[in-house]
Design a protein around this motif. Structure first.
Motif, PDB file in Angstrom:
ATOM      1  N   UNK A 222     -22.492  19.708  15.758  1.00  9.49           N
ATOM      2  CA  UNK A 222     -22.510  18.426  16.451  1.00  9.49           C
ATOM      3  C   UNK A 222     -21.917  18.553  17.848  1.00  9.49           C
ATOM      4  N   UNK A 223     -22.476  17.785  18.776  1.00 10.93           N
ATOM      5  CA  UNK A 223     -21.839  17.603  20.068  1.00 10.93           C
ATOM      6  C   UNK A 223     -20.780  16.513  19.948  1.00 10.93           C
ATOM      7  N   UNK A 224     -20.083  16.237  21.024  1.00 12.06           N
ATOM      8  CA  UNK A 224     -19.000  15.247  20.970  1.00 12.06           C
ATOM      9  C   UNK A 224     -19.500  13.854  20.622  1.00 12.06           C
ATOM     10  N   UNK A 225     -20.769  13.569  20.910  1.00 14.40           N
ATOM     11  CA  UNK A 225     -21.312  12.241  20.611  1.00 14.40           C
ATOM     12  C   UNK A 225     -21.832  12.132  19.177  1.00 14.40           C
ATOM     13  N   UNK A 226     -21.603  13.168  18.355  1.00 13.06           N
ATOM     14  CA  UNK A 226     -22.040  13.121  16.967  1.00 13.06           C
ATOM     15  C   UNK A 226     -23.507  13.446  16.768  1.00 13.06           C
ATOM     16  N   UNK A 227     -24.166  13.938  17.807  1.00 14.86           N
ATOM     17  CA  UNK A 227     -25.568  14.324  17.730  1.00 14.86           C
ATOM     18  C   UNK A 227     -25.699  15.837  17.873  1.00 14.86           C
ATOM     19  N   UNK A 228     -26.881  16.340  17.529  1.00 13.13           N
ATOM     20  CA  UNK A 228     -27.208  17.730  17.810  1.00 13.13           C
ATOM     21  C   UNK A 228     -27.856  17.789  19.190  1.00 13.13           C
ATOM     22  N   UNK A 229     -27.465  18.775  19.992  1.00 11.56           N
ATOM     23  CA  UNK A 229     -28.018  18.925  21.338  1.00 11.56           C
ATOM     24  C   UNK A 229     -28.698  20.289  21.477  1.00 11.56           C
ATOM     25  N   UNK A 230     -29.949  20.270  21.958  1.00 17.85           N
ATOM     26  CA  UNK A 230     -30.660  21.483  22.343  1.00 17.85           C
ATOM     27  C   UNK A 230     -31.061  21.291  23.798  1.00 17.85           C
ATOM     28  N   UNK A 231     -30.883  22.325  24.617  1.00 15.30           N
ATOM     29  CA  UNK A 231     -30.984  22.144  26.063  1.00 15.30           C
ATOM     30  C   UNK A 231     -31.938  23.164  26.677  1.00 15.30           C
ATOM     31  N   UNK A 232     -32.802  22.670  27.576  1.00 15.86           N
ATOM     32  CA  UNK A 232     -33.575  23.524  28.459  1.00 15.86           C
ATOM     33  C   UNK A 232     -33.035  23.345  29.865  1.00 15.86           C
ATOM     34  N   UNK A 233     -32.871  24.440  30.597  1.00 14.79           N
ATOM     35  CA  UNK A 233     -32.280  24.319  31.932  1.00 14.79           C
ATOM     36  C   UNK A 233     -32.908  25.314  32.893  1.00 14.79           C
ATOM     37  N   UNK A 234     -32.797  24.964  34.176  1.00 19.59           N
ATOM     38  CA  UNK A 234     -33.221  25.847  35.256  1.00 19.59           C
ATOM     39  C   UNK A 234     -32.404  25.494  36.491  1.00 19.59           C
ATOM     40  N   UNK A 235     -31.528  26.406  36.871  1.00 21.06           N
ATOM     41  CA  UNK A 235     -30.630  26.183  38.004  1.00 21.06           C
ATOM     42  C   UNK A 235     -29.844  24.884  37.779  1.00 21.06           C
ATOM     43  N   UNK A 236     -29.985  23.892  38.659  1.00 17.31           N
ATOM     44  CA  UNK A 236     -29.199  22.670  38.490  1.00 17.31           C
ATOM     45  C   UNK A 236     -29.941  21.572  37.731  1.00 17.31           C
ATOM     46  N   UNK A 237     -31.084  21.906  37.135  1.00 18.17           N
ATOM     47  CA  UNK A 237     -31.873  20.917  36.401  1.00 18.17           C
ATOM     48  C   UNK A 237     -31.818  21.232  34.910  1.00 18.17           C
ATOM     49  N   UNK A 238     -31.810  20.187  34.097  1.00 16.98           N
ATOM     50  CA  UNK A 238     -31.876  20.426  32.657  1.00 16.98           C
ATOM     51  C   UNK A 238     -32.337  19.165  31.923  1.00 16.98           C
ATOM     52  N   UNK A 239     -32.763  19.378  30.703  1.00 18.43           N
ATOM     53  CA  UNK A 239     -33.066  18.262  29.811  1.00 18.43           C
ATOM     54  C   UNK A 239     -32.402  18.546  28.472  1.00 18.43           C
ATOM     55  N   UNK A 240     -32.046  17.466  27.785  1.00 17.57           N
ATOM     56  CA  UNK A 240     -31.391  17.556  26.487  1.00 17.57           C
ATOM     57  C   UNK A 240     -32.312  16.972  25.424  1.00 17.57           C
ATOM     58  N   UNK A 241     -32.598  17.746  24.401  1.00 12.33           N
ATOM     59  CA  UNK A 241     -33.264  17.235  23.208  1.00 12.33           C
ATOM     60  C   UNK A 241     -32.157  16.963  22.195  1.00 12.33           C
ATOM     61  N   UNK A 242     -31.872  15.683  21.966  1.00 14.04           N
ATOM     62  CA  UNK A 242     -30.807  15.339  21.028  1.00 14.04           C
ATOM     63  C   UNK A 242     -31.418  14.818  19.733  1.00 14.04           C
ATOM     64  N   UNK A 243     -30.665  14.929  18.659  1.00 11.92           N
ATOM     65  CA  UNK A 243     -31.166  14.480  17.360  1.00 11.92           C
ATOM     66  C   UNK A 243     -30.029  13.974  16.507  1.00 11.92           C
ATOM     67  N   UNK A 244     -30.339  12.957  15.703  1.00 18.83           N
ATOM     68  CA  UNK A 244     -29.359  12.386  14.797  1.00 18.83           C
ATOM     69  C   UNK A 244     -29.028  13.304  13.637  1.00 18.83           C
TER      70      UNK A 244
END
Length: 301
Positions: A222-244
């Motif tokens: 779990x991340x701090x928000x109680x969700x699972x986090x999977x992340x794609x990133x490139x330099x200063x850009x990223x997106x988070x795929x979160x899940x309950x």
């Protein structure tokens, strides 16, 4: 011939936009400020390699399409003929009923009838809602029958960060365990193992260049928000795929060819791994007249 994904439903909020399909209730587009964050495909074509599809009442594969319900063997339709499996559930090619369509959200529903290989009727709904720089997807499944049954839910989006080539992206997973598939069956029957000191350790991020995956990951932290986090990133850009919390598994798939952009990466939140109808691993148990609800989403910080 009609559109293979049916009517196209657009939702917007501010500078964010998503497109959801009538057939399969799949996600065909999500962008913020004109930057695409999922791999899109033309409106008049079938979703390539399951792109954006909703997978229920089981994700991934059921080996041989066979499983047992209350002592009776069930035989599902073989929908992956090359390998002889039943793949990705029963609703991907069904027309979903539009329940509500607002500017920034949409809800669709589908009935899973009793049929060969599936003995208990279900009612499923899905809601897509755009929040600021985020798309939230909420699933609900209700047991409409008179017997309890175990079900699973998954989804099949391919992610991108604008026009950055997939091989230049870095993938970070919250997974501590892995079940690699064996050979060409693409069934993750390898012994479950810790990712520590293996090629499957993505906890601290790894570039996707040279990575070949069609792999189920579990043991999510779990991340701090109680969700699972999977992340794609490139330099200063990223997106988070979160899940309950109920999305205890994530499948990662890196095909070489998808909609003309070459390599792609699917990050698939799942409530259970492949062949869960046989193993029972992390199935959602639904008593008659009971429901389950769970959410996941895409966040662009």
């Amino acid at each position: 011939m009609g559109n293979p994904t049916g009517e196209q439903f657009e939702i917007t909020r501010g500078n964010a936009r998503a497109v959801v399909t009538e057939i399969g209730a799949g996600l065909r587009a999500f962008e913020v400020n004109g930057v695409p964050y999922v791999e899109e495909f033309p409106e008049g074509e079938k979703p390539p390699k399951g792109a954006g599809q909703v997978l229920l009442p089981w994700p991934n594969r059921t080996k041989g399409g066979k499983w047992t319900f209350q002592g009776e063997e069930q035989q599902l339709e073989i929908t992956e003929e090359a390998r002889g499996n039943a793949i990705h559930g029963l609703t991907r090619r069904k027309e979903w009923e539009l329940l509500e369509h607002a500017e920034s959200s949409i809800t669709l529903a589908v009935d899973v009838e009793v049929q060969p290989g599936w003995p208990v009727p279900l009612r499923a709904t899905i809601t897509y809602e755009i929040a600021p720089r985020e798309l939230v997807i909420t699933h609900e499944i209700r047991n409409e029958g008179e017997q309890p049954i175990g079900v699973g839910v998954g989804t099949h989006p391919y992610f991108r960060i604008g026009d950055v080539p997939t091989d230049e992206l870095t993938l970070t997973l919250s997974a501590t365990r892995v079940r690699p598939y064996l050979g060409d069956e693409q069934m993750p029957y390898g012994d479950e193992q810790d990712v520590e000191d293996t090629e499957y350790d993505f906890r601290h991020g790894r570039a996707l260049a040279g990575i070949d995956l069609d792999t189920a990951f579990g043991g999510l932290d779990f991340a701090e928000d109680g969700q699972y986090h999977h992340v794609l990133s490139h330099e200063d850009k990223h997106l988070v795929v979160w899940a309950g919390r109920d999305f205890r598994w994530v499948q990662v798939f890196t095909p070489e060819d998808l909609v003309g952009r070459g390599r792609a990466v699917a990050i698939e939140p799942m409530t259970c791994p492949a062949d869960a109808l046989n193993t029972g691993t992390d199935l959602i148990d639904l008593e008659p007249a009971s429901s389950w609800t769970g959410s996941w989403g895409i966040r662009v910080p």
